[in-house]
Enzyme design. Sequence first.
Site, short mmCIF file in Angstrom:
data_model
loop_
_atom_site.label_atom_id
_atom_site.label_comp_id
_atom_site.label_asym_id
_atom_site.label_seq_id
_atom_site.Cartn_x
_atom_site.Cartn_y
_atom_site.Cartn_z
CD GLU A 217 -0.99 0.80 3.61
OE1 GLU A 217 -1.25 1.82 3.24
OE2 GLU A 217 -1.20 0.17 4.74
CE LYS B 134 -3.62 1.83 11.79
NZ LYS B 134 -3.34 1.40 10.61
N1 PSU Z 1 -0.91 0.85 8.98
C1 PSU Z 1 0.25 1.65 9.17
N2 PSU Z 1 0.28 2.80 9.04
C2 PSU Z 1 -0.83 3.37 8.23
C3 PSU Z 1 -1.95 2.64 7.91
C4 PSU Z 1 -1.88 1.18 8.36
O1 PSU Z 1 1.14 1.00 9.80
O2 PSU Z 1 -0.79 4.64 7.87
C5 PSU Z 1 -3.12 3.10 7.03
C6 PSU Z 1 -3.67 2.15 6.03
O3 PSU Z 1 -3.53 2.50 4.64
C7 PSU Z 1 -5.01 1.75 6.66
C8 PSU Z 1 -5.42 2.96 6.85
O4 PSU Z 1 -5.67 1.14 5.42
O5 PSU Z 1 -4.40 3.55 7.88
C9 PSU Z 1 -6.53 3.25 7.75
O6 PSU Z 1 -7.49 4.41 7.65
P1 PSU Z 1 -8.67 4.52 8.18
O7 PSU Z 1 -8.74 3.98 9.84
O8 PSU Z 1 -9.01 6.01 8.05
O9 PSU Z 1 -9.73 3.85 7.60
#
Ligand code: PSU
Length: 310
Positions: free
Chosen positions: A30, A164
């Site tokens: 990603e 996370k």
């Molecule tokens: N994992 C990480 N750093 C990030 C992300 C994931 O270590 O920045 C990103 C991924 O792209 C994931 C996104 O899909 O955060 C999730 O964002 P949200 O909670 O707004 O859906």
Amino acid sequence: MTSYMGQHHFDVAPEVKAALEHGGAVVALESTIITHGMPHPQNVTTALDVESVVRSNGAVPATIAVIAGRIKVGLSRDELEWLGTAEDVLKLSRSDLPYAVSANRHGSTTVAATMICAHRAGLKVFATGGIGGVHRGVEKTMDISADLDELAHTPVTVICAGAKAILDLPRTLEYLETRGVPVVGYQTNRFPAFWSRESELPVPIRIETPEAVADLVTAKQELGLNGGILVANPVPEEDEIPMHEMTGFIEGALEEARNHHVTGKAVTPFLLSHILEKTGGRSLETNIALIKNNAALAARIATALARRIG
Ligand code: PSU
Ligand code: MN
């Protein structure tokens, strides 16, 4: 290569195209982690290092992003370096992807958007850091990452270090179960919590080898069950920050986010950068280590799958 929906919006890198044509192993990566997840220059060095980890484990890396409305599957080194400092890059989830394409915008792909693009282009395995999930306080905000529904829909195997720990992990696992997503603990009985190897939550399935993960992927496909699989791979022991040390940082970050009225897409990047600051960079070291660890496992799973399909 076989044709797929919306193909004229895609630019597949020659090396990726060649690997797909020969039934070789390819791992999708990603780009939101580059634009919104890590500071410069670590974002670029990590992205390049992760690509070499994929290669040294026998697969071809394909970092996915949208540049001027074109969906790129496999970025050149120049594109990757440019993305590391580029401005006006949208954070693209499922809901944003068509706009970035129609308006010729730049965008980095989250787990959800990366899964969509990977699947369209014929990639089956994807490595990330941690997926998005159900946010704490969901009863008030309804904030549930689109990553979870994408796992329910799109047949890509996602290797992560759990979700996370800023999230509501029990509800994240409940939601995945409701939506029919197999959640695999790789050599672990506990759902990993990103910076920490373990949460208190049991993982529904434990698997020991890349070959056995490939067996699961194959069986799910043979049974005609839609959607992806989540493989949760704990960060290596020497790189982890144990949960009891993380709790204070996480709670501080959540309180800051509330005080600043941070909502929507901005929540995850805000929390990550706050935690990075408060841990004096230690959380970033852990983040880098876990992504490399996931990339290595993803390459081994992709290789195991390619052997049986190709
Ligand atoms: N994992 C990480 N750093 C990030 C992300 C994931 O270590 O920045 C990103 C991924 O792209 C994931 C996104 O899909 O955060 C999730 O964002 P949200 O909670 O707004 O859906
Ligand atoms: Mn959200």
